[in-house]
Enzyme design. Sequence first.
Site, mmCIF file in Angstrom:
data_model
loop_
_atom_site.group_PDB
_atom_site.id
_atom_site.type_symbol
_atom_site.label_atom_id
_atom_site.label_comp_id
_atom_site.label_asym_id
_atom_site.label_seq_id
_atom_site.Cartn_x
_atom_site.Cartn_y
_atom_site.Cartn_z
ATOM 1 N N LYS A 235 83.079 89.683 56.423
ATOM 2 C CA LYS A 235 82.361 89.078 55.278
ATOM 3 C C LYS A 235 80.981 89.699 55.201
ATOM 4 O O LYS A 235 80.465 90.247 56.193
ATOM 5 C CB LYS A 235 82.239 87.566 55.422
ATOM 6 C CG LYS A 235 81.531 87.051 56.691
ATOM 7 C CD LYS A 235 80.024 87.002 56.669
ATOM 8 C CE LYS A 235 79.432 86.513 57.981
ATOM 9 N NZ LYS A 235 78.006 86.751 58.163
ATOM 10 N N ASP B 281 80.337 80.241 61.497
ATOM 11 C CA ASP B 281 80.904 81.095 60.443
ATOM 12 C C ASP B 281 82.419 80.998 60.301
ATOM 13 O O ASP B 281 82.970 81.471 59.313
ATOM 14 C CB ASP B 281 80.658 82.564 60.832
ATOM 15 C CG ASP B 281 79.458 83.141 60.146
ATOM 16 O OD1 ASP B 281 78.808 82.418 59.398
ATOM 17 O OD2 ASP B 281 79.194 84.322 60.375
ATOM 18 N N GLY C 154 84.120 88.465 64.950
ATOM 19 C CA GLY C 154 84.706 87.554 65.941
ATOM 20 C C GLY C 154 85.130 86.242 65.296
ATOM 21 O O GLY C 154 86.194 85.688 65.615
HETATM 22 C C1 LIG Z 1 73.932 84.145 60.655
HETATM 23 C C2 LIG Z 1 75.322 83.894 60.135
HETATM 24 O O1 LIG Z 1 76.130 85.037 60.367
HETATM 25 C C3 LIG Z 1 75.270 83.674 58.641
HETATM 26 O O2 LIG Z 1 76.513 83.791 58.067
HETATM 27 C C4 LIG Z 1 75.951 82.691 60.818
HETATM 28 O O3 LIG Z 1 75.188 81.531 60.571
HETATM 29 C C5 LIG Z 1 76.198 82.866 62.282
HETATM 30 O O4 LIG Z 1 77.345 82.138 62.582
HETATM 31 P P1 LIG Z 1 78.130 82.338 63.979
HETATM 32 O O5 LIG Z 1 77.966 83.747 64.443
HETATM 33 O O6 LIG Z 1 79.498 81.776 63.789
HETATM 34 O O7 LIG Z 1 77.223 81.429 64.887
HETATM 35 P P2 LIG Z 1 77.598 80.618 66.218
HETATM 36 O O8 LIG Z 1 78.378 81.507 67.116
HETATM 37 O O9 LIG Z 1 78.135 79.280 65.853
HETATM 38 O O10 LIG Z 1 76.120 80.392 66.787
HETATM 39 C C6 LIG Z 1 75.372 81.329 67.528
HETATM 40 C C7 LIG Z 1 73.964 80.759 67.698
HETATM 41 O O11 LIG Z 1 73.254 80.867 66.440
HETATM 42 C C8 LIG Z 1 72.467 79.718 66.193
HETATM 43 N N1 LIG Z 1 72.885 79.128 64.897
HETATM 44 C C9 LIG Z 1 74.062 79.484 64.301
HETATM 45 C C10 LIG Z 1 74.407 78.982 63.058
HETATM 46 C C11 LIG Z 1 73.509 78.074 62.430
HETATM 47 N N2 LIG Z 1 73.779 77.570 61.228
HETATM 48 N N3 LIG Z 1 72.345 77.719 63.045
HETATM 49 C C12 LIG Z 1 72.008 78.234 64.260
HETATM 50 O O12 LIG Z 1 70.953 77.933 64.783
HETATM 51 C C13 LIG Z 1 72.659 78.794 67.370
HETATM 52 O O13 LIG Z 1 71.586 79.050 68.256
HETATM 53 C C14 LIG Z 1 73.940 79.274 68.010
HETATM 54 O O14 LIG Z 1 73.960 79.067 69.392
HETATM 55 N N1 LIG Z 2 87.301 88.742 68.822
HETATM 56 C C1 LIG Z 2 86.008 89.057 68.896
HETATM 57 N N2 LIG Z 2 85.511 90.041 68.138
HETATM 58 C C2 LIG Z 2 84.182 90.339 68.175
HETATM 59 N N3 LIG Z 2 83.301 89.734 68.970
HETATM 60 C C3 LIG Z 2 83.745 88.740 69.746
HETATM 61 C C4 LIG Z 2 85.117 88.358 69.739
HETATM 62 N N4 LIG Z 2 85.255 87.350 70.606
HETATM 63 C C5 LIG Z 2 84.040 87.117 71.131
HETATM 64 N N5 LIG Z 2 83.131 87.941 70.643
HETATM 65 C C6 LIG Z 2 81.697 87.960 70.998
HETATM 66 O O1 LIG Z 2 80.959 87.398 69.891
HETATM 67 C C7 LIG Z 2 79.710 88.050 69.730
HETATM 68 C C8 LIG Z 2 79.406 88.371 68.258
HETATM 69 O O2 LIG Z 2 80.557 88.577 67.561
HETATM 70 P P1 LIG Z 2 80.671 88.670 65.977
HETATM 71 O O3 LIG Z 2 81.167 90.020 65.642
HETATM 72 O O4 LIG Z 2 81.420 87.518 65.429
HETATM 73 O O5 LIG Z 2 79.169 88.417 65.557
HETATM 74 P P2 LIG Z 2 78.317 88.922 64.441
HETATM 75 O O6 LIG Z 2 78.685 90.284 64.037
HETATM 76 O O7 LIG Z 2 76.913 88.661 64.839
HETATM 77 O O8 LIG Z 2 78.752 88.043 63.209
HETATM 78 P P3 LIG Z 2 78.200 86.696 62.664
HETATM 79 O O9 LIG Z 2 76.904 86.379 63.339
HETATM 80 O O10 LIG Z 2 78.060 86.962 61.215
HETATM 81 O O11 LIG Z 2 79.316 85.723 62.981
HETATM 82 C C9 LIG Z 2 79.753 89.297 70.591
HETATM 83 O O12 LIG Z 2 78.811 89.106 71.605
HETATM 84 C C10 LIG Z 2 81.145 89.372 71.160
HETATM 85 O O13 LIG Z 2 81.146 89.738 72.521
#
Ligand SMILES: C[C@](O)(CO)[C@H](O)COP(=O)(O)OP(=O)(O)OC[C@H]1O[C@@H](n2ccc(N)nc2=O)[C@H](O)[C@@H]1O
Ligand SMILES: Nc1ncnc2c1ncn2[C@@H]1O[C@H](COP(=O)(O)OP(=O)(O)OP(=O)(O)O)[C@@H](O)[C@H]1O
Length: 275
Positions: free
Chosen positions: A8, A137, A103
């Site tokens: 996305k 997400d 992820g």
């Molecule tokens: C930044 C975005 O990619 C925008 O789409 C998302 O909000 C991130 O979503 P995500 O990767 O699924 O996030 P999560 O894995 O649930 O959270 C990772 C960390 O980001 C912070 N977090 C995440 C989402 C949110 N609405 N508020 C937060 O403060 C929290 O500290 C959390 O521990």
């Molecule tokens: N199947 C997976 N694919 C990618 N990353 C993964 C997966 N499972 C766990 N992770 C862990 O999740 C973390 C971030 O992954 P991801 O690609 O979802 O984050 P991102 O690109 O920051 O996306 P977003 O913040 O938008 O969700 C990495 O540190 C990775 O090691």
Amino acid sequence: MITFPNAKINLGLNIVEKRPDGYHNLETIFYPINLQDALEVTRRENNDKEYTLHISGSPLEGEPEDNLVVKAYKLLKKDYPGLLPVDIHMYKHIPAGAGLGGGSSDAACMIKLLNDKFSLGLSTERMEEYAVKLGADCAFFIRNKPVFATGIGNLFEPVELSLKGYHIILIKPDIFVSTRDAFAEIKPVRPAVSLKEIVRQPMETWKNSMKNDFEDSVFKKFPEIAAIKDELYDLGAVYAAMSGSGSSVYGIFKAPIENVEDKFCGCFCRQRALE
Ligand SMILES: C[C@](O)(CO)[C@H](O)COP(=O)(O)OP(=O)(O)OC[C@H]1O[C@@H](n2ccc(N)nc2=O)[C@H](O)[C@@H]1O
Ligand SMILES: Nc1ncnc2c1ncn2[C@@H]1O[C@H](COP(=O)(O)OP(=O)(O)OP(=O)(O)O)[C@@H](O)[C@H]1O
């Protein structure tokens, strides 16, 4: 059974307020794009282990039990002990730490796939409830349709928006931005104009009105990422922005750009038609 979890982008991202649970309420538009991983689940012949995980494609750090597809399997297994042992094969195309939700998409697709494969009978709403337990997400990827999202990114309203006919260039430099650290840098502000309004205006106006609140702090720390955004505008992007908490940056174009990989060598670079 095989499925293709897609990435996305965030069209605008306003971090509105910090919540008592430490998370942040936000406003964003999620738009699916056709950059995909592949995820296959087969019934494990041998019942010696609950699951095996085999990953190919771009390397991913972490132990199998840290992987979101394994977490999704375990989450459902707690409530549905009838889930049988599985072999999981995943091919990673979507870069991690990119703000492209790779992820999260794998996790949501795993829930949908297990629901189908083992006929669990979960409703869409129930799958969204499971998904959000794995990441803010994740729930979006259950329906996987463009939406205006609020809450922690898990409350959705449909949005009338089609970018069909446009082309997207995605650039991910070799920089990992931690989502948690990126949120920690932000001072939340309630936006004066809602993204829902902004997105209804012609795309040419978005450059001056649609903002990703992570850009200021991430660009300050990594000027290379800011430079990519400028370069995309130089190439003629109608709109360019960082996705999620970075480090990927996208540009939306009216026509495909030739030899784009040469212009961003050293970075992950993909061009796709939008749907
Ligand atoms: C930044 C975005 O990619 C925008 O789409 C998302 O909000 C991130 O979503 P995500 O990767 O699924 O996030 P999560 O894995 O649930 O959270 C990772 C960390 O980001 C912070 N977090 C995440 C989402 C949110 N609405 N508020 C937060 O403060 C929290 O500290 C959390 O521990
Ligand atoms: N199947 C997976 N694919 C990618 N990353 C993964 C997966 N499972 C766990 N992770 C862990 O999740 C973390 C971030 O992954 P991801 O690609 O979802 O984050 P991102 O690109 O920051 O996306 P977003 O913040 O938008 O969700 C990495 O540190 C990775 O090691």
